[in-house]
Scaffold this motif. Structure first.
Motif, PDB file in Angstrom:
ATOM      1  N   VAL A  29      -5.789  -2.715  -8.378  1.00  0.00           N
ATOM      2  CA  VAL A  29      -4.203  -2.395  -7.820  1.00  0.00           C
ATOM      3  C   VAL A  29      -4.105  -3.089  -6.314  1.00  0.00           C
ATOM      4  CG1 VAL A  29      -2.840  -0.470  -6.799  1.00  0.00           C
ATOM      5  CG2 VAL A  29      -3.892  -0.154  -9.168  1.00  0.00           C
ATOM      6  N   ILE A  30      -5.325  -2.780  -5.514  1.00  0.00           N
ATOM      7  CA  ILE A  30      -5.108  -3.386  -4.059  1.00  0.00           C
ATOM      8  C   ILE A  30      -5.392  -5.037  -4.116  1.00  0.00           C
ATOM      9  CG2 ILE A  30      -6.341  -3.296  -2.124  1.00  0.00           C
ATOM     10  CD1 ILE A  30      -7.301  -0.603  -2.703  1.00  0.00           C
ATOM     11  N   SER A  31      -6.188  -5.570  -4.826  1.00  0.00           N
ATOM     12  CA  SER A  31      -6.080  -6.984  -4.940  1.00  0.00           C
ATOM     13  C   SER A  31      -4.852  -7.628  -5.510  1.00  0.00           C
ATOM     14  CB  SER A  31      -7.374  -7.361  -5.663  1.00  0.00           C
ATOM     15  OG  SER A  31      -7.130  -7.177  -6.908  1.00  0.00           O
ATOM     16  N   SER A  32      -3.716  -6.830  -6.235  1.00  0.00           N
ATOM     17  CA  SER A  32      -2.589  -7.428  -6.778  1.00  0.00           C
ATOM     18  C   SER A  32      -1.681  -7.373  -5.852  1.00  0.00           C
ATOM     19  CB  SER A  32      -2.192  -6.633  -7.961  1.00  0.00           C
ATOM     20  OG  SER A  32      -1.798  -5.465  -7.302  1.00  0.00           O
ATOM     21  N   LEU A  33      -1.791  -6.902  -4.719  1.00  0.00           N
ATOM     22  CA  LEU A  33      -0.859  -7.001  -3.590  1.00  0.00           C
ATOM     23  C   LEU A  33      -0.588  -8.372  -2.917  1.00  0.00           C
ATOM     24  CD1 LEU A  33      -1.890  -3.747  -1.684  1.00  0.00           C
ATOM     25  CD2 LEU A  33       0.102  -3.965  -3.076  1.00  0.00           C
ATOM     26  N   PRO A  34       0.724  -8.663  -2.320  1.00  0.00           N
ATOM     27  CA  PRO A  34       0.824 -10.078  -1.967  1.00  0.00           C
ATOM     28  C   PRO A  34       0.137 -10.269  -0.710  1.00  0.00           C
ATOM     29  CG  PRO A  34       2.942  -8.959  -2.355  1.00  0.00           C
ATOM     30  CD  PRO A  34       1.927  -7.754  -2.730  1.00  0.00           C
ATOM     31  N   VAL A  35      -0.181  -9.356   0.022  1.00  0.00           N
ATOM     32  CA  VAL A  35      -0.978  -9.507   1.457  1.00  0.00           C
ATOM     33  C   VAL A  35      -2.478  -9.543   1.325  1.00  0.00           C
ATOM     34  CG1 VAL A  35       1.201  -9.099   2.753  1.00  0.00           C
ATOM     35  CG2 VAL A  35      -0.517  -7.275   2.002  1.00  0.00           C
ATOM     36  N   TRP A  36      -2.750  -9.290  -0.166  1.00  0.00           N
ATOM     37  CA  TRP A  36      -4.477  -9.198  -0.371  1.00  0.00           C
ATOM     38  C   TRP A  36      -5.260 -10.150   0.605  1.00  0.00           C
ATOM     39  CZ3 TRP A  36      -8.260  -6.298  -1.281  1.00  0.00           C
ATOM     40  CH2 TRP A  36      -9.319  -6.785  -1.792  1.00  0.00           C
ATOM     41  N   PRO A  37      -4.977 -11.417   0.498  1.00  0.00           N
ATOM     42  CA  PRO A  37      -5.906 -12.360   1.341  1.00  0.00           C
ATOM     43  C   PRO A  37      -5.908 -12.125   2.606  1.00  0.00           C
ATOM     44  CG  PRO A  37      -4.369 -13.438  -0.420  1.00  0.00           C
ATOM     45  CD  PRO A  37      -3.770 -12.003  -0.212  1.00  0.00           C
ATOM     46  N   TRP A  38      -5.205 -11.224   3.280  1.00  0.00           N
ATOM     47  CA  TRP A  38      -5.060 -11.290   4.677  1.00  0.00           C
ATOM     48  C   TRP A  38      -5.448  -9.756   5.048  1.00  0.00           C
ATOM     49  CZ3 TRP A  38      -0.971 -13.688   2.176  1.00  0.00           C
ATOM     50  CH2 TRP A  38      -0.943 -15.013   2.412  1.00  0.00           C
ATOM     51  N   MET A  39      -6.052  -8.918   4.088  1.00  0.00           N
ATOM     52  CA  MET A  39      -6.405  -7.505   4.413  1.00  0.00           C
ATOM     53  C   MET A  39      -7.698  -7.386   4.481  1.00  0.00           C
ATOM     54  SD  MET A  39      -4.026  -5.797   1.312  1.00  0.00           S
ATOM     55  CE  MET A  39      -4.303  -4.083   1.739  1.00  0.00           C
ATOM     56  N   ASP A  40      -8.129  -6.227   5.432  1.00  0.00           N
ATOM     57  CA  ASP A  40      -9.225  -5.939   5.601  1.00  0.00           C
ATOM     58  C   ASP A  40      -9.281  -4.279   5.224  1.00  0.00           C
ATOM     59  OD1 ASP A  40     -11.766  -5.805   6.364  1.00  0.00           O
ATOM     60  OD2 ASP A  40     -11.577  -5.300   8.393  1.00  0.00           O
ATOM     61  N   VAL A  41      -9.856  -4.255   3.921  1.00  0.00           N
ATOM     62  CA  VAL A  41      -9.824  -2.824   3.146  1.00  0.00           C
ATOM     63  C   VAL A  41     -11.168  -2.062   3.296  1.00  0.00           C
ATOM     64  CG1 VAL A  41      -9.293  -1.895   0.883  1.00  0.00           C
ATOM     65  CG2 VAL A  41      -8.100  -3.881   1.605  1.00  0.00           C
ATOM     66  N   THR A  42     -10.868  -0.883   3.898  1.00  0.00           N
ATOM     67  CA  THR A  42     -11.919  -0.067   3.702  1.00  0.00           C
ATOM     68  C   THR A  42     -11.608   1.054   2.555  1.00  0.00           C
ATOM     69  OG1 THR A  42     -12.698  -0.560   5.863  1.00  0.00           O
ATOM     70  CG2 THR A  42     -13.450   1.277   4.950  1.00  0.00           C
ATOM     71  N   VAL A  43     -12.400   1.509   1.787  1.00  0.00           N
ATOM     72  CA  VAL A  43     -12.152   2.684   0.900  1.00  0.00           C
ATOM     73  C   VAL A  43     -13.021   3.679   1.052  1.00  0.00           C
ATOM     74  CG1 VAL A  43     -12.057   3.225  -1.561  1.00  0.00           C
ATOM     75  CG2 VAL A  43     -11.552   0.945  -1.005  1.00  0.00           C
ATOM     76  N   HIS A  44     -12.298   4.863   1.366  1.00  0.00           N
ATOM     77  CA  HIS A  44     -13.357   6.361   1.573  1.00  0.00           C
ATOM     78  C   HIS A  44     -12.958   7.035   0.227  1.00  0.00           C
ATOM     79  CE1 HIS A  44     -13.614   5.398   5.650  1.00  0.00           C
ATOM     80  NE2 HIS A  44     -12.514   4.853   5.686  1.00  0.00           N
ATOM     81  N   ALA A  45     -13.919   7.475  -0.538  1.00  0.00           N
ATOM     82  CA  ALA A  45     -13.727   8.278  -1.645  1.00  0.00           C
ATOM     83  C   ALA A  45     -13.420   9.663  -1.306  1.00  0.00           C
ATOM     84  CB  ALA A  45     -14.817   7.997  -2.612  1.00  0.00           C
TER      85      ALA A  45
END
Length: 57
Positions: A29-45
């Motif tokens: 889901v997150i990697s399908s976003l158009p801005v994915w190449p420029w995102m710095d994502v941190t996931v907190h479960a």
């Protein structure tokens, strides 16, 4: 004479809550976003609260 100290420059933050069955689905889901190449994502479960009502049958 007065002087001001500039505030430190910070990257903008954006928090979102997403529900996914597993980490693979969340990544899809997150990697399908158009801005994915420029995102710095941190996931907190997150986990269920002990007194939260369970799923209804």
């Amino acid at each position: 004479m007065t002087s001001t100290v500039p505030a430190p420059v910070r990257d903008p933050e954006n928090w979102g809550l997403r529900h996914a069955a597993d980490p693979t689905e969340l990544h899809a889901v997150i990697s399908s976003l158009p801005v994915w190449p420029w995102m710095d994502v941190t996931v907190h479960a997150l986990s269920d609260h002990p007194v939260a009502p369970g799923p209804r049958a």
